[in-house]
Design a protein around this motif. Structure first.
Motif, PDB file in Angstrom:
ATOM      1  N   LEU A   1       0.827  -1.212   0.000  1.00 57.43           N
ATOM      2  CA  LEU A   1       0.000   0.000   0.000  1.00 57.43           C
ATOM      3  C   LEU A   1       0.858   1.257   0.000  1.00 57.43           C
ATOM      4  N   PHE A   2       1.949   1.253   0.769  1.00 56.24           N
ATOM      5  CA  PHE A   2       2.845   2.418   0.753  1.00 56.24           C
ATOM      6  C   PHE A   2       3.394   2.643  -0.654  1.00 56.24           C
ATOM      7  N   SER A   3       3.788   1.574  -1.311  1.00 57.43           N
ATOM      8  CA  SER A   3       4.372   1.714  -2.650  1.00 57.43           C
ATOM      9  C   SER A   3       3.362   2.273  -3.645  1.00 57.43           C
ATOM     10  N   LEU A   4       2.083   1.890  -3.506  1.00 58.68           N
ATOM     11  CA  LEU A   4       1.048   2.335  -4.442  1.00 58.68           C
ATOM     12  C   LEU A   4       0.696   3.808  -4.266  1.00 58.68           C
ATOM     13  N   SER A   5       1.131   4.418  -3.146  1.00 54.02           N
ATOM     14  CA  SER A   5       0.781   5.825  -2.915  1.00 54.02           C
ATOM     15  C   SER A   5       1.548   6.776  -3.825  1.00 54.02           C
ATOM     16  N   ALA A   6       2.621   6.302  -4.442  1.00 59.52           N
ATOM     17  CA  ALA A   6       3.376   7.156  -5.369  1.00 59.52           C
ATOM     18  C   ALA A   6       2.628   7.278  -6.695  1.00 59.52           C
ATOM     19  N   GLY A   7       2.628   8.515  -7.248  1.00 59.21           N
ATOM     20  CA  GLY A   7       2.020   8.734  -8.553  1.00 59.21           C
ATOM     21  C   GLY A   7       0.517   8.823  -8.541  1.00 59.21           C
ATOM     22  N   THR A   8      -0.088   8.989  -7.380  1.00 58.51           N
ATOM     23  CA  THR A   8      -1.537   9.129  -7.289  1.00 58.51           C
ATOM     24  C   THR A   8      -1.881  10.540  -6.821  1.00 58.51           C
ATOM     25  N   PRO A   9      -3.139  10.999  -7.036  1.00 58.35           N
ATOM     26  CA  PRO A   9      -3.544  12.321  -6.529  1.00 58.35           C
ATOM     27  C   PRO A   9      -3.367  12.406  -5.015  1.00 58.35           C
ATOM     28  N   ALA A  10      -3.309  13.631  -4.530  1.00 55.58           N
ATOM     29  CA  ALA A  10      -3.025  13.843  -3.113  1.00 55.58           C
ATOM     30  C   ALA A  10      -4.019  13.115  -2.218  1.00 55.58           C
ATOM     31  N   TRP A  11      -5.310  13.179  -2.562  1.00 56.96           N
ATOM     32  CA  TRP A  11      -6.311  12.543  -1.699  1.00 56.96           C
ATOM     33  C   TRP A  11      -6.138  11.026  -1.692  1.00 56.96           C
ATOM     34  N   ALA A  12      -5.848  10.461  -2.862  1.00 55.47           N
ATOM     35  CA  ALA A  12      -5.662   9.014  -2.944  1.00 55.47           C
ATOM     36  C   ALA A  12      -4.396   8.591  -2.202  1.00 55.47           C
ATOM     37  N   ALA A  13      -3.336   9.394  -2.343  1.00 55.00           N
ATOM     38  CA  ALA A  13      -2.098   9.079  -1.635  1.00 55.00           C
ATOM     39  C   ALA A  13      -2.321   9.120  -0.130  1.00 55.00           C
ATOM     40  N   ALA A  14      -3.083  10.108   0.340  1.00 52.25           N
ATOM     41  CA  ALA A  14      -3.350  10.217   1.774  1.00 52.25           C
ATOM     42  C   ALA A  14      -4.131   9.006   2.277  1.00 52.25           C
ATOM     43  N   VAL A  15      -5.141   8.593   1.511  1.00 48.57           N
ATOM     44  CA  VAL A  15      -5.938   7.426   1.906  1.00 48.57           C
ATOM     45  C   VAL A  15      -5.071   6.168   1.950  1.00 48.57           C
ATOM     46  N   LEU A  16      -4.244   5.976   0.915  1.00 48.03           N
ATOM     47  CA  LEU A  16      -3.387   4.799   0.868  1.00 48.03           C
ATOM     48  C   LEU A  16      -2.386   4.794   2.026  1.00 48.03           C
ATOM     49  N   VAL A  17      -1.785   5.955   2.302  1.00 49.50           N
ATOM     50  CA  VAL A  17      -0.795   6.026   3.373  1.00 49.50           C
ATOM     51  C   VAL A  17      -1.437   5.736   4.723  1.00 49.50           C
ATOM     52  N   LEU A  18      -2.588   6.357   5.007  1.00 51.17           N
ATOM     53  CA  LEU A  18      -3.233   6.129   6.302  1.00 51.17           C
ATOM     54  C   LEU A  18      -3.712   4.688   6.440  1.00 51.17           C
ATOM     55  N   THR A  19      -4.231   4.116   5.357  1.00 57.09           N
ATOM     56  CA  THR A  19      -4.636   2.705   5.402  1.00 57.09           C
ATOM     57  C   THR A  19      -3.428   1.820   5.665  1.00 57.09           C
ATOM     58  N   ALA A  20      -2.325   2.121   4.991  1.00 55.33           N
ATOM     59  CA  ALA A  20      -1.099   1.341   5.185  1.00 55.33           C
ATOM     60  C   ALA A  20      -0.604   1.461   6.620  1.00 55.33           C
ATOM     61  N   VAL A  21      -0.707   2.654   7.201  1.00 58.68           N
ATOM     62  CA  VAL A  21      -0.267   2.846   8.586  1.00 58.68           C
ATOM     63  C   VAL A  21      -1.091   1.980   9.536  1.00 58.68           C
ATOM     64  N   VAL A  22      -2.405   1.935   9.326  1.00 56.05           N
ATOM     65  CA  VAL A  22      -3.260   1.109  10.183  1.00 56.05           C
ATOM     66  C   VAL A  22      -2.890  -0.368  10.047  1.00 56.05           C
ATOM     67  N   VAL A  23      -2.724  -0.844   8.797  1.00 56.81           N
ATOM     68  CA  VAL A  23      -2.360  -2.245   8.581  1.00 56.81           C
ATOM     69  C   VAL A  23      -0.997  -2.545   9.196  1.00 56.81           C
ATOM     70  N   HIS A  24      -0.048  -1.629   8.990  1.00 50.69           N
ATOM     71  CA  HIS A  24       1.294  -1.817   9.563  1.00 50.69           C
ATOM     72  C   HIS A  24       1.224  -1.891  11.088  1.00 50.69           C
ATOM     73  N   THR A  25       0.406  -1.045  11.693  1.00 52.66           N
ATOM     74  CA  THR A  25       0.311  -1.031  13.151  1.00 52.66           C
ATOM     75  C   THR A  25      -0.301  -2.325  13.679  1.00 52.66           C
ATOM     76  N   VAL A  26      -1.265  -2.884  12.950  1.00 52.00           N
ATOM     77  CA  VAL A  26      -1.808  -4.186  13.335  1.00 52.00           C
ATOM     78  C   VAL A  26      -0.688  -5.229  13.345  1.00 52.00           C
TER      79      VAL A  26
END
Length: 414
Positions: free
Chosen positions: A289-314
């Motif tokens: 998910l972190f890797s997919l955040s590159a090259g996307t619009p700001a809102w999509a990158a933010a969603v991907l990064v925050l989702t990745a953070v939650v999964v990583h924290t689990v």
């Protein structure tokens, strides 16, 4: 979210000491490096070199301190490590050239490693029927303390004056000294009777050393959110920069609220190994998910990064829960400190090599590097169940020498 302090008694003393100690850690972790570069005016290259050398030298200190805590009063040994760390931190105020700086950070890093090992027998003695659960609770308290320390350090960073940074150092030293004073409220911890056999049993316990290596590789994940993600977010994505702080807040809140709960089903070393396996798969998904955040619009990158953070924290919660169980349940009680010191070697190596490895893979290589990191962590997690089976007794301590029976209370996990 768990209560900040347990009921009155030894556990409350340990938790209070831990809270004060980690408040100082939060101050230092947030702005310690900036103190050396901005207030002491040391070149960044020298600071990085000194911290790396200190980290490597500290690796062996934990094992020796752990054995000392096993054979002496663990409370006294732990108190001494906190006092040394306080004095070493005060020495930062005179570290305006490389060699004084190197001596000070080596002393501080050594005291930190020694303290982590020396605290093991204290947790086992006062952690109740399931000390692993109390260890998970302390990790939640740690995140509370570090968070408040980081907020206080923000003032020094925002001010940016030498005086502000020096006050930060004084506050850090004071927190370590206060933590030592609080832990003295505990009764002395009488060492368990020594067992016959080699003195350095943990270093001869090959299955335990294998698990230490597995945990060391997995511990690279702790640097993902503090090293790789901030650099990746700024350099490779269109996500807003406030997500650097936002990611850490999300991670901290989840750890504080969920760490104890995450460990309730981890009741044996075999369950701990399964937690490692789940953690590795979670890290693989988060890295993708972190890797997919590159090259996307700001809102999509933010969603991907925050989702990745939650999964990583689990994954982080499972990794920590598995580590608490394995490191305690497979350690003979009379050698708890020594075994905790050995288990800390893996995390120490990850501390030393993790940042450089993540920068080389995730930042220099880019998107494919994220997949390599995720695959490395996933494969390591998959190896944990086999490593636990190699101990011969998934529910008891490995026995590298004469038979040492671990009491049932030390083998149970919540």
């Amino acid at each position: 979210m768990p209560r900040l302090l347990p009921d009155p008694g030894p556990r409350r003393v340990v938790a209070a000491s831990n809270l004060v100690h980690t408040l100082g850690s939060g101050l230092y972790l947030t702005a310690g490096v900036l103190y050396f570069t901005e207030a002491a005016h040391l070149p960044a290259g020298q600071v990085g070199l000194g911290l790396g050398v200190a980290g490597l030298l500290a690796l062996g200190v934990g094992v020796a301190a752990g054995r000392l805590a096993d054979t002496r009063d663990a409370r006294g040994v732990y108190t001494a490590t906190l006092a040394v760390r306080a004095l070493a931190t005060l020495a930062f105020l005179t570290a305006d050239t490389f060699w004084p700086f190197l001596l000070a950070v080596c002393a501080a890093a050594g005291a930190q490693a020694a303290g982590l090992a020396a605290r093991g027998p204290i947790i086992r003695r006062y952690g109740g029927e399931r000390p692993q659960e109390f260890r998970a609770y302390l990790r939640a308290v740690t995140n509370v303390g570090v968070s408040f320390g980081a907020l206080l350090a923000g003032w020094a960073v925002q001010s940016g004056t030498p005086l502000a940074y020096r006050l930060l150092v004084l506050g850090t030293a004071a927190a370590f000294a206060a933590s030592a004073a609080v832990i003295l409220l505990l009764p002395p911890v009488t060492p368990r009777p020594a067992v016959e056999g080699p003195r350095w049993t943990a270093l001869r316990d090959r299955p335990y050393l294998l698990l230490t290596a597995i945990d060391g590789v997995m511990a690279i994940q702790f640097k993902v959110l503090t090293v790789a993600v901030p650099l990746w977010l700024v350099a490779a994505t269109a996500a807003p920069r406030w997500l650097v702080a936002g990611s850490m807040l999300v991670n901290t809140a989840l750890v504080v609220g969920c760490q104890v709960r995450a460990g309730r089903g981890v009741t044996s070393p075999a369950a701990g190994a399964r937690a490692y396996r789940r953690a590795g798969l979670a890290f693989l998904l988060s890295c993708a998910l972190f890797s997919l955040s590159a090259g996307t619009p700001a809102w999509a990158a933010a969603v991907l990064v925050l989702t990745a953070v939650v999964v990583h924290t689990v994954g982080e919660l499972w990794h920590a829960a598995g580590g608490f169980e394995i490191s305690f349940a497979l350690a003979p009680e009379p050698a708890t400190g020594q075994y905790q010191g050995v288990f800390g070697l893996g995390a120490g190596l990850a501390e030393a090599v993790g940042p450089g490895l993540l920068i080389a893979l995730c930042l220099t290589w880019g998107r494919p590097g994220w997949y390599v990191v995720g695959a490395l962590l996933a494969l390591t997690g998959l190896a944990a169940p086999l490593a636990v089976r190699l101990t011969g007794r998934p529910g008891a301590a490995a026995r590298p020498g004469p038979a040492v029976v671990v009491p049932t209370a030390a083998r149970v996990r919540a």
